[in-house]
Scaffold this motif. Structure first.
Motif, PDB file in Angstrom:
ATOM      1  N   THR A  12     -17.327  -0.637 -33.158  1.00  0.00           N
ATOM      2  CA  THR A  12     -15.885  -1.410 -33.494  1.00  0.00           C
ATOM      3  C   THR A  12     -14.937  -0.537 -33.070  1.00  0.00           C
ATOM      4  O   THR A  12     -14.747   0.688 -32.856  1.00  0.00           O
ATOM      5  CB  THR A  12     -15.508  -1.538 -34.955  1.00  0.00           C
ATOM      6  N   TYR A  13     -13.744  -1.046 -32.700  1.00  0.00           N
ATOM      7  CA  TYR A  13     -12.468  -0.833 -32.295  1.00  0.00           C
ATOM      8  C   TYR A  13     -11.370  -0.549 -33.525  1.00  0.00           C
ATOM      9  O   TYR A  13     -11.694  -1.431 -34.231  1.00  0.00           O
ATOM     10  CB  TYR A  13     -11.869  -1.282 -31.204  1.00  0.00           C
ATOM     11  N   PRO A  14     -10.324   0.306 -33.681  1.00  0.00           N
ATOM     12  CA  PRO A  14      -9.449   0.320 -34.779  1.00  0.00           C
ATOM     13  C   PRO A  14      -8.839  -1.126 -34.804  1.00  0.00           C
ATOM     14  O   PRO A  14      -8.435  -1.691 -35.576  1.00  0.00           O
ATOM     15  CB  PRO A  14      -8.531   1.184 -34.390  1.00  0.00           C
ATOM     16  N   THR A  15      -8.367  -1.770 -33.439  1.00  0.00           N
ATOM     17  CA  THR A  15      -7.409  -2.753 -33.718  1.00  0.00           C
ATOM     18  C   THR A  15      -7.996  -4.125 -32.596  1.00  0.00           C
ATOM     19  O   THR A  15      -7.960  -5.142 -32.977  1.00  0.00           O
ATOM     20  CB  THR A  15      -5.956  -2.667 -33.202  1.00  0.00           C
ATOM     21  N   LYS A  16      -8.616  -3.620 -31.687  1.00  0.00           N
ATOM     22  CA  LYS A  16      -9.134  -4.757 -30.565  1.00  0.00           C
ATOM     23  C   LYS A  16     -10.450  -5.377 -31.426  1.00  0.00           C
ATOM     24  O   LYS A  16     -11.199  -4.677 -32.090  1.00  0.00           O
ATOM     25  CB  LYS A  16      -9.607  -4.198 -29.265  1.00  0.00           C
ATOM     26  N   THR A  17     -10.519  -6.782 -31.031  1.00  0.00           N
ATOM     27  CA  THR A  17     -11.408  -7.416 -31.656  1.00  0.00           C
ATOM     28  C   THR A  17     -13.086  -7.284 -31.002  1.00  0.00           C
ATOM     29  O   THR A  17     -14.096  -7.518 -31.715  1.00  0.00           O
ATOM     30  CB  THR A  17     -11.351  -9.236 -31.664  1.00  0.00           C
ATOM     31  N   SER A 169      -5.073   3.412 -26.176  1.00  0.00           N
ATOM     32  CA  SER A 169      -4.418   3.362 -27.287  1.00  0.00           C
ATOM     33  C   SER A 169      -5.564   3.159 -28.613  1.00  0.00           C
ATOM     34  O   SER A 169      -5.432   3.479 -29.650  1.00  0.00           O
ATOM     35  CB  SER A 169      -3.522   2.242 -27.599  1.00  0.00           C
ATOM     36  N   GLU A 170      -6.913   2.880 -28.103  1.00  0.00           N
ATOM     37  CA  GLU A 170      -7.759   2.576 -29.113  1.00  0.00           C
ATOM     38  C   GLU A 170      -8.824   3.754 -29.382  1.00  0.00           C
ATOM     39  O   GLU A 170      -9.542   3.880 -30.425  1.00  0.00           O
ATOM     40  CB  GLU A 170      -8.800   1.513 -28.763  1.00  0.00           C
TER      41      GLU A 170
END
Length: 226
Positions: A12-17, A169-170
Motif C-alpha cells: 500500500t501507498y500512504p495516499t495513492k490507491t 511524494s509517496e
C-alpha cells in the motif's frame, strides 16, 4: 549452490490507491539467469507467504515475466515464500534484494534479514540488490559494528527516476540521499532508467529495473569464474 532472493510483503501507498509491492521483472529476470545455470533459488520475504506485485510492473509483453507466471515451480515459491526464521544463512552463497516501492517499508528495519545478510557476507558470500531493494542494505551492520555499505561504491533508484515516476511524494524516504548519509559512495548512470550496476568486491547493486539482469550476470561471473 544456493542463492536467496528477498521480496517485499508491503503493498500500500500512504495516499495513492494503486497497489505497490515487488517490481516483477526484478525477480523474474534474476531468477531466469540463476536457474539457467542450475543454481538453486529460494525466495524469502519479511512475513513469508504470498508476494504482492506492483500493478505497474505486470508487463506481459516481457517474455520472461510471461514464462514464470505460468511456471508451477516458480509460482509455488512465489506464493509460499519462506520466512526469515526458516533460513539457515550458511547454506547460501548469495543474497539478492529485489525492488519495487514496497521494500522501502519492510526491508530497512528488518533485523532478521539484516542478520542473514551479514552472515552470508561474512561467510565470504555475495550481497546483491537492485533498485528500491538496495534499501534492504541501509542498516546492515557487520560484526565489527561498521555498516556494510559504508565507504562502498553502490547504486540504487535515483531521485531523478523517482521524480519521473511521479511517486516521489509517496515513498517514505529518498534512497539516493539515505545511501549517501550512510557513508556509501553513490553513483548512477547519466541517463535515467538505463542499465547500470556498481560492484565493490562482494557487493553488487543495480540502479533500476532494467539493471536486474546485469546484476545477475555479474554475480554469476563472480560465483563461477573466480
Amino acid at each position: 549452490m544456493k542463492v536467496l532472493i528477498v521480496c517485499t510483503n508491503h503493498n500500500t501507498y500512504p495516499t495513492k490507491t494503486g497497489k505497490t509491492g515487488l517490481w516483477l521483472s526484478e525477480l523474474t529476470h534474476f531468477y531466469d539467469l540463476m536457474t539457467a545455470r542450475r543454481v538453486l533459488v529460494d525466495i524469502v520475504s519479511p512475513n513469508g507467504g504470498a508476494i504482492p506485485v506492483d500493478e505497474r510492473s505486470m508487463d506481459l509483453k516481457d517474455e520472461i515475466n510471461q514464462k514464470y507466471l505460468t511456471d508451477p515451480v516458480f509460482l509455488s515459491k512465489f506464493e509460499n515464500s519462506l520466512k526469515p526464521s526458516d533460513i539457515e544463512a550458511r547454506e547460501y552463497r548469495l543474497i539478492y534484494f529485489t525492488g519495487g516501492n514496497g521494500g522501502m517499508w519492510d526491508f530497512p528495519d528488518n533485523t532478521e534479514l539484516q542478520n542473514i545478510t551479514r552472515r552470508i557476507y561474512e561467510n565470504n558470500g555475495m550481497v546483491t540488490a537492485v533498485c528500491h531493494g538496495v534499501s534492504g542494505l541501509l542498516n546492515v551492520q557487520l560484526s565489527d559494528g561498521n555498516f556494510l555499505i559504508q565507504d562502498k561504491y553502490v547504486t540504487g533508484f535515483s531521485h531523478v527516476e523517482e521524480t519521473l515516476m511521479s511517486f516521489v511524494s509517496e515513498v517514505p524516504f529518498h534512497l539516493e540521499d539515505r545511501l549517501k548519509e550512510r557513508g556509501a559512495h553513490y553513483t548512477k548512470a547519466m541517463i535515467p532508467f538505463v542499465e547500470f550496476i556498481e560492484m565493490d568486491e562482494r557487493l553488487i547493486t543495480g540502479q533500476n529495473p532494467n539493471s536486474a539482469r546485469k546484476v545477475a550476470s555479474k554475480a554469476l561471473e563472480e560465483l563461477f569464474e573466480k
